[in-house]
Design an enzyme around this catalytic site. Structure first.
Site, mmCIF file in Angstrom:
data_model
loop_
_atom_site.group_PDB
_atom_site.id
_atom_site.type_symbol
_atom_site.label_atom_id
_atom_site.label_comp_id
_atom_site.label_asym_id
_atom_site.label_seq_id
_atom_site.Cartn_x
_atom_site.Cartn_y
_atom_site.Cartn_z
ATOM 1 N N SER A 94 0.605 -1.401 -0.215
ATOM 2 C CA SER A 94 0.189 -0.050 0.366
ATOM 3 C C SER A 94 1.214 1.030 -0.218
ATOM 4 O O SER A 94 2.288 1.267 0.637
ATOM 5 C CB SER A 94 -1.108 -0.080 1.198
ATOM 6 O OG SER A 94 -1.457 1.124 1.339
ATOM 7 N N TYR B 175 -1.012 -1.523 9.990
ATOM 8 C CA TYR B 175 -1.171 -2.145 8.451
ATOM 9 C C TYR B 175 -0.253 -1.186 7.686
ATOM 10 O O TYR B 175 0.807 -2.053 7.415
ATOM 11 C CB TYR B 175 -2.691 -0.970 7.884
ATOM 12 C CG TYR B 175 -2.797 -1.236 6.545
ATOM 13 C CD1 TYR B 175 -3.910 -2.312 6.458
ATOM 14 C CD2 TYR B 175 -2.118 0.379 5.724
ATOM 15 C CE1 TYR B 175 -4.337 -2.430 5.023
ATOM 16 C CE2 TYR B 175 -2.417 -0.244 4.435
ATOM 17 C CZ TYR B 175 -3.429 -1.942 4.573
ATOM 18 O OH TYR B 175 -3.834 -1.214 3.207
HETATM 19 P P1 NAD Z 1 -11.650 -5.649 0.916
HETATM 20 O O1 NAD Z 1 -11.972 -5.147 1.961
HETATM 21 O O2 NAD Z 1 -12.295 -4.814 -0.244
HETATM 22 O O3 NAD Z 1 -10.935 -7.168 0.254
HETATM 23 C C1 NAD Z 1 -10.039 -7.373 1.242
HETATM 24 C C2 NAD Z 1 -10.895 -9.079 1.355
HETATM 25 O O4 NAD Z 1 -9.957 -9.813 1.881
HETATM 26 C C3 NAD Z 1 -11.780 -9.616 1.605
HETATM 27 O O5 NAD Z 1 -12.630 -10.267 0.311
HETATM 28 C C4 NAD Z 1 -11.882 -10.464 3.057
HETATM 29 O O6 NAD Z 1 -12.850 -11.033 3.649
HETATM 30 C C5 NAD Z 1 -10.353 -11.496 2.430
HETATM 31 N N1 NAD Z 1 -9.642 -11.428 3.464
HETATM 32 C C6 NAD Z 1 -9.220 -11.132 4.222
HETATM 33 N N2 NAD Z 1 -8.676 -11.750 5.345
HETATM 34 C C7 NAD Z 1 -8.278 -12.699 5.589
HETATM 35 C C8 NAD Z 1 -7.872 -13.852 5.588
HETATM 36 N N3 NAD Z 1 -7.452 -14.351 6.631
HETATM 37 N N4 NAD Z 1 -7.643 -14.738 4.964
HETATM 38 C C9 NAD Z 1 -8.386 -15.103 3.366
HETATM 39 N N5 NAD Z 1 -8.790 -13.754 2.956
HETATM 40 C C10 NAD Z 1 -8.720 -12.892 4.161
HETATM 41 O O7 NAD Z 1 -10.075 -4.920 0.864
HETATM 42 P P2 NAD Z 1 -9.647 -4.851 -0.468
HETATM 43 O O8 NAD Z 1 -9.560 -2.302 -0.158
HETATM 44 O O9 NAD Z 1 -10.101 -4.253 -1.937
HETATM 45 O O10 NAD Z 1 -8.072 -4.217 -0.591
HETATM 46 C C11 NAD Z 1 -7.424 -5.202 -1.200
HETATM 47 C C12 NAD Z 1 -5.929 -5.531 -0.897
HETATM 48 O O11 NAD Z 1 -4.965 -3.837 -1.743
HETATM 49 C C13 NAD Z 1 -5.961 -5.629 0.546
HETATM 50 O O12 NAD Z 1 -4.290 -5.863 0.684
HETATM 51 C C14 NAD Z 1 -5.429 -3.880 1.216
HETATM 52 O O13 NAD Z 1 -4.116 -3.955 1.789
HETATM 53 C C15 NAD Z 1 -4.615 -2.850 -0.340
HETATM 54 N N6 NAD Z 1 -4.736 -2.184 -0.509
HETATM 55 C C16 NAD Z 1 -6.561 -1.609 -0.373
HETATM 56 C C17 NAD Z 1 -5.913 -0.001 -0.838
HETATM 57 C C18 NAD Z 1 -7.752 0.129 -1.077
HETATM 58 O O14 NAD Z 1 -7.547 1.833 -0.627
HETATM 59 N N7 NAD Z 1 -8.249 0.209 -1.309
HETATM 60 C C19 NAD Z 1 -5.271 1.073 -0.929
HETATM 61 C C20 NAD Z 1 -3.835 -0.034 -1.004
HETATM 62 C C21 NAD Z 1 -3.375 -1.173 -0.612
HETATM 63 C C1 4PL Z 2 -4.226 6.476 0.513
HETATM 64 O O1 4PL Z 2 -4.239 1.459 1.593
HETATM 65 O O2 4PL Z 2 -3.585 3.869 0.630
HETATM 66 C C2 4PL Z 2 -6.540 5.105 2.659
HETATM 67 C C3 4PL Z 2 -6.660 2.585 3.240
HETATM 68 N N1 4PL Z 2 -5.657 5.960 2.108
HETATM 69 O O3 4PL Z 2 -5.585 1.540 2.745
HETATM 70 C C4 4PL Z 2 -5.030 1.418 1.963
HETATM 71 C C5 4PL Z 2 -5.102 5.169 1.356
HETATM 72 C C6 4PL Z 2 -6.627 4.109 2.626
HETATM 73 C C7 4PL Z 2 -4.204 3.993 1.529
HETATM 74 C C8 4PL Z 2 -4.949 3.424 1.799
#
Ligand code: NAD
Ligand code: 4PL
Length: 247
Positions: A140, A153
Site C-alpha cells: 500500500s 497496517y
Molecule cells: P477488501 O476489504 O474489500 O477485501 C479484502 C478481502 O480479503 C475480503 O474479501 C476479505 O474477506 C479477505 N480476507 C481478509 N482476511 C483474510 C484472511 N485471513 N484469509 C483470506 N482472506 C481474507 O479490501 P481491498 O480494499 O480490496 O484491498 C485489497 C488489498 O489491497 C489489500 O491487501 C489492501 O491492503 C490493499 N490496498 C487497498 C487499498 C484501498 O484503498 N482499497 C489501498 C492500498 C492497498
Molecule cells: C491513501 O491502503 O493507500 C486509505 C486505506 N488511504 O487502505 C489503504 C490510502 C487507505 C491508502 C489506503
C-alpha cells in the site's frame, strides 16, 4: 482481454470482493485458470461465478497454515501454481489511541505473516515442479505516506515490501520473480463500507492525475507483472496511485 496468461494457473487471495476480485477477473480474462480464494467462502463462490471463465472458488484463511496447505494440495492435483497474488488483508481504520497489542498482533498476523505462509507453500510448489513463477504482493502507498489511523497496517505493508525484496533474492535462481504493488486509495467494497470512504477528496487533491482509484487500475498492473513482458523485473515496488506520492 489478452491471451498472455493462457495455460497458467493463478491464485488470488482475498478475491471475494474489491481489488482481489478485479485482479482475479483480469487474470481470467488473460486466459489463466484462477483460484478465487477468500476466508469468506460464500463470497468467493459468488465472485468466481460472476467472473466465469476458468475460475475456481476456494475457502482459505491465509493466517492458518493448515488451511493454506489444504488449498495447495488441491491446486497440486491440477498441475500446480504459476502465479501467486497475495492480496488478502484486513484494512482497518483505528485511531492511534485505540491501537493496542491485540490489534497490532492481529494485523501483523494476517497482513504480513499470512503473506509469508501462503508464499512459503506456493513457492515450494513452484520449485518442486521446476516451473518459472510470479509472486505479486499487494502492499500500500500508506507505507510511503504514513497515512493516519492505520499504524499497524502501515507497518505490516512495509514488512511486505521488505519481504518482497528478500524473496526476489532467494528465488531468482529458480526463475521466480517477486514484486510488490502499492495502490493508493481505491474505491473497493471494503473501503466503501469504511471511514476511508471519506478520504477521497483529500487524496484526489494530492494526486497528479485526478479521479477516484478503482480496483481495475490495480488489476491491469498486476496482469502486466504476471506476464512474460515483466520477466526482467524483480524485487521492485510499483506505486499505482495517480501520483499521490513519489518514492
Ligand atoms: P477488501 O476489504 O474489500 O477485501 C479484502 C478481502 O480479503 C475480503 O474479501 C476479505 O474477506 C479477505 N480476507 C481478509 N482476511 C483474510 C484472511 N485471513 N484469509 C483470506 N482472506 C481474507 O479490501 P481491498 O480494499 O480490496 O484491498 C485489497 C488489498 O489491497 C489489500 O491487501 C489492501 O491492503 C490493499 N490496498 C487497498 C487499498 C484501498 O484503498 N482499497 C489501498 C492500498 C492497498
Ligand atoms: C491513501 O491502503 O493507500 C486509505 C486505506 N488511504 O487502505 C489503504 C490510502 C487507505 C491508502 C489506503
Amino acid at each position: 482481454m489478452t491471451d498472455r496468461l493462457a495455460g497458467k494457473t493463478a491464485l488470488v487471495t482475498g478475491a471475494a470482493q474489491g481489488i482481489g476480485k478485479a485482479i482475479a477477473a483480469r487474470l481470467a480474462a488473460d486466459g489463466a485458470t484462477v483460484y478465487v480464494a477468500d476466508i469468506n467462502g460464500e463470497g468467493a463462490k459468488a465472485a468466481a461465478a460472476a467472473i466465469g471463465g476458468k475460475t475456481k472458488a476456494v475457502t482459505v484463511d491465509i493466517s492458518d497454515p493448515k488451511s493454506v496447505t489444504a488449498m495447495f494440495d488441491e491446486i497440486k492435483k491440477v498441475g500446480g501454481i504459476d502465479i501467486l497474488v497475495n492480496n488478502a488483508s484486513i484494512v482497518p481504520f483505528v485511531a492511534w489511541d485505540d491501537v493496542d497489542l491485540d490489534h497490532w498482533r492481529k494485523i501483523i498476523d494476517v497482513n504480513l505473516t499470512g503473506t509469508f505462509i501462503v508464499t512459503r507453500a506456493a513457492t515450494d510448489q513452484m520449485r518442486a515442479a521446476a516451473k518459472p513463477g510470479r509472486v505479486i504482493n499487494i502492499s500500500s502507498n500508506t507505507f510511503f505516506a504514513g497515512t493516519p489511523n492505520m499504524a499497524a497496517y502501515v507497518a505490516a505493508k512495509g514488512g511486505v515490501i521488505g519481504f518482497t525484496r528478500a524473496l526476489a533474492t532467494e528465488l531468482g535462481q529458480y526463475n521466480i520473480t517477486a514484486n510488490a504493488v502499492t495502490p493508493g486509495l481505491i474505491e473497493s467494497d471494503g473501503v466503501k463500507a469504511s471511514p476511508h470512504n471519506g478520504a477521497f477528496e483529500f487524496v484526489e487533491m494530492l494526486q497528479a492525475v485526478k479521479g477516484k482509484g478503482q480496483p481495475e487500475h490495480i488489476a491491469d498492473v498486476v496482469s502486466f507483472l504476471a506476464s512474460e513482458d515483466a520477466r526482467w523485473i524483480t524485487g521492485q515496488t510499483l506505486n499505482v496511485d495517480a501520483g499521490m506520492v513519489r518514492h
